[in-house]
Design a protein around this motif. Structure first.
Motif, PDB file in Angstrom:
ATOM      1  N   PHE A  10       0.830  -1.201   0.000  1.00 27.67           N
ATOM      2  CA  PHE A  10       0.000   0.000   0.000  1.00 27.67           C
ATOM      3  C   PHE A  10       0.864   1.249   0.000  1.00 27.67           C
ATOM      4  N   THR A  11       0.286   2.318  -0.536  1.00 28.02           N
ATOM      5  CA  THR A  11       0.939   3.612  -0.616  1.00 28.02           C
ATOM      6  C   THR A  11      -0.028   4.656  -0.082  1.00 28.02           C
ATOM      7  N   VAL A  12       0.483   5.570   0.737  1.00 30.81           N
ATOM      8  CA  VAL A  12      -0.337   6.656   1.256  1.00 30.81           C
ATOM      9  C   VAL A  12      -0.137   7.866   0.355  1.00 30.81           C
ATOM     10  N   ARG A  13      -1.253   8.410  -0.132  1.00 31.41           N
ATOM     11  CA  ARG A  13      -1.236   9.607  -0.977  1.00 31.41           C
ATOM     12  C   ARG A  13      -2.223  10.612  -0.391  1.00 31.41           C
ATOM     13  N   GLY A  14      -1.718  11.515   0.412  1.00 35.21           N
ATOM     14  CA  GLY A  14      -2.597  12.492   1.061  1.00 35.21           C
ATOM     15  C   GLY A  14      -3.542  11.794   2.015  1.00 35.21           C
ATOM     16  N   ASN A  22       0.082  -7.829  -6.277  1.00 33.65           N
ATOM     17  CA  ASN A  22       0.973  -8.306  -7.340  1.00 33.65           C
ATOM     18  C   ASN A  22       1.187  -7.246  -8.418  1.00 33.65           C
ATOM     19  N   GLY A  23       1.349  -5.995  -7.961  1.00 32.12           N
ATOM     20  CA  GLY A  23       1.668  -4.898  -8.867  1.00 32.12           C
ATOM     21  C   GLY A  23       0.480  -4.262  -9.559  1.00 32.12           C
ATOM     22  N   ARG A  24      -0.724  -4.789  -9.339  1.00 31.03           N
ATOM     23  CA  ARG A  24      -1.920  -4.248 -10.000  1.00 31.03           C
ATOM     24  C   ARG A  24      -2.815  -3.566  -8.972  1.00 31.03           C
ATOM     25  N   HIS A  25      -3.417  -2.466  -9.379  1.00 31.49           N
ATOM     26  CA  HIS A  25      -4.308  -1.727  -8.490  1.00 31.49           C
ATOM     27  C   HIS A  25      -5.449  -2.626  -8.035  1.00 31.49           C
ATOM     28  N   THR A  28      -8.719   1.683  -3.701  1.00 35.16           N
ATOM     29  CA  THR A  28      -8.276   2.934  -3.099  1.00 35.16           C
ATOM     30  C   THR A  28      -9.211   3.252  -1.947  1.00 35.16           C
ATOM     31  N   LEU A  29      -8.637   3.440  -0.769  1.00 29.38           N
ATOM     32  CA  LEU A  29      -9.414   3.823   0.408  1.00 29.38           C
ATOM     33  C   LEU A  29      -9.286   5.332   0.589  1.00 29.38           C
ATOM     34  N   ARG A  30     -10.398   5.970   0.926  1.00 26.69           N
ATOM     35  CA  ARG A  30     -10.405   7.417   1.076  1.00 26.69           C
ATOM     36  C   ARG A  30     -10.909   7.816   2.458  1.00 26.69           C
ATOM     37  N   LYS A  31     -10.462   8.958   2.892  1.00 26.36           N
ATOM     38  CA  LYS A  31     -10.910   9.623   4.121  1.00 26.36           C
ATOM     39  C   LYS A  31     -10.942   8.696   5.332  1.00 26.36           C
ATOM     40  N   SER A  32     -12.120   8.480   5.923  1.00 27.02           N
ATOM     41  CA  SER A  32     -12.188   7.710   7.168  1.00 27.02           C
ATOM     42  C   SER A  32     -11.798   6.248   6.971  1.00 27.02           C
ATOM     43  N   ALA A  33     -12.101   5.682   5.806  1.00 26.51           N
ATOM     44  CA  ALA A  33     -11.700   4.291   5.540  1.00 26.51           C
ATOM     45  C   ALA A  33     -10.177   4.184   5.503  1.00 26.51           C
ATOM     46  N   ALA A  34      -9.524   5.170   4.904  1.00 19.96           N
ATOM     47  CA  ALA A  34      -8.056   5.174   4.847  1.00 19.96           C
ATOM     48  C   ALA A  34      -7.465   5.348   6.243  1.00 19.96           C
ATOM     49  N   SER A  35      -8.044   6.251   7.011  1.00 23.66           N
ATOM     50  CA  SER A  35      -7.564   6.491   8.373  1.00 23.66           C
ATOM     51  C   SER A  35      -7.729   5.242   9.238  1.00 23.66           C
ATOM     52  N   GLY A  36      -8.883   4.603   9.145  1.00 29.43           N
ATOM     53  CA  GLY A  36      -9.124   3.371   9.903  1.00 29.43           C
ATOM     54  C   GLY A  36      -8.175   2.260   9.490  1.00 29.43           C
ATOM     55  N   PHE A  37      -7.911   2.152   8.187  1.00 38.33           N
ATOM     56  CA  PHE A  37      -6.980   1.143   7.690  1.00 38.33           C
ATOM     57  C   PHE A  37      -5.592   1.359   8.283  1.00 38.33           C
ATOM     58  N   LEU A  38      -5.123   2.612   8.276  1.00 43.33           N
ATOM     59  CA  LEU A  38      -3.784   2.908   8.797  1.00 43.33           C
ATOM     60  C   LEU A  38      -3.690   2.616  10.291  1.00 43.33           C
ATOM     61  N   ASP A  39      -4.773   2.823  11.030  1.00 47.40           N
ATOM     62  CA  ASP A  39      -4.793   2.452  12.453  1.00 47.40           C
ATOM     63  C   ASP A  39      -4.734   0.937  12.607  1.00 47.40           C
ATOM     64  N   SER A  44      -2.387  -5.348  13.292  1.00 48.66           N
ATOM     65  CA  SER A  44      -2.633  -6.690  12.762  1.00 48.66           C
ATOM     66  C   SER A  44      -1.716  -6.979  11.580  1.00 48.66           C
ATOM     67  N   ASP A  45      -1.842  -8.173  11.037  1.00 44.54           N
ATOM     68  CA  ASP A  45      -1.046  -8.598   9.895  1.00 44.54           C
ATOM     69  C   ASP A  45      -1.445  -7.770   8.665  1.00 44.54           C
ATOM     70  N   PRO A  46      -0.542  -6.956   8.125  1.00 43.86           N
ATOM     71  CA  PRO A  46      -0.890  -6.102   6.980  1.00 43.86           C
ATOM     72  C   PRO A  46      -1.382  -6.884   5.771  1.00 43.86           C
ATOM     73  N   GLN A  47      -0.786  -8.031   5.476  1.00 50.64           N
ATOM     74  CA  GLN A  47      -1.206  -8.816   4.316  1.00 50.64           C
ATOM     75  C   GLN A  47      -2.635  -9.321   4.492  1.00 50.64           C
ATOM     76  N   GLN A  48      -2.958  -9.814   5.666  1.00 51.32           N
ATOM     77  CA  GLN A  48      -4.302 -10.317   5.955  1.00 51.32           C
ATOM     78  C   GLN A  48      -5.315  -9.177   5.882  1.00 51.32           C
ATOM     79  N   LEU A  49      -4.961  -8.043   6.441  1.00 52.06           N
ATOM     80  CA  LEU A  49      -5.856  -6.895   6.436  1.00 52.06           C
ATOM     81  C   LEU A  49      -6.128  -6.410   5.012  1.00 52.06           C
ATOM     82  N   MET A  50      -5.093  -6.318   4.193  1.00 53.70           N
ATOM     83  CA  MET A  50      -5.277  -5.866   2.811  1.00 53.70           C
ATOM     84  C   MET A  50      -6.095  -6.879   2.013  1.00 53.70           C
TER      85      MET A  50
END
Length: 69
Positions: A10-14, A22-25, A28-39, A44-50
């Motif tokens: 994952f990459t954080v953009r703003g 595997n290199g393909r999009h 995209t999580l935005r606003k509160s979903a992105a914030s919750g994901f980063l928390d 937890s395990d990043p791979q499992q979460l993604m």
């Protein structure tokens, strides 16, 4: 049983988090979903979460590769 999820990054953009698999999009999580994901990714395990966030995981009800019985 399926192996652990892998190939996610994952990459954080703003205020957005872009998740690739595997290199393909994948999503995209935005606003509160992105914030919750980063928390959550800190706790937890990043791979499992993604895998869960993108819907790319086994539900447990898929048949094996053995075909019909």
């Amino acid at each position: 049983m399926a192996g652990k999820p892998s190939g996610f990054e994952f990459t954080v953009r703003g205020d957005q988090v872009v998740i690739r698999h595997n290199g393909r999009h994948a999503t995209t999580l935005r606003k509160s979903a992105a914030s919750g994901f980063l928390d959550d990714v800190q706790r937890s395990d990043p791979q499992q979460l993604m895998a869960r966030v993108t819907g790319n995981y086994k539900h447990g009800n898929e048949r094996g590769t053995g075909g019909r019985r």
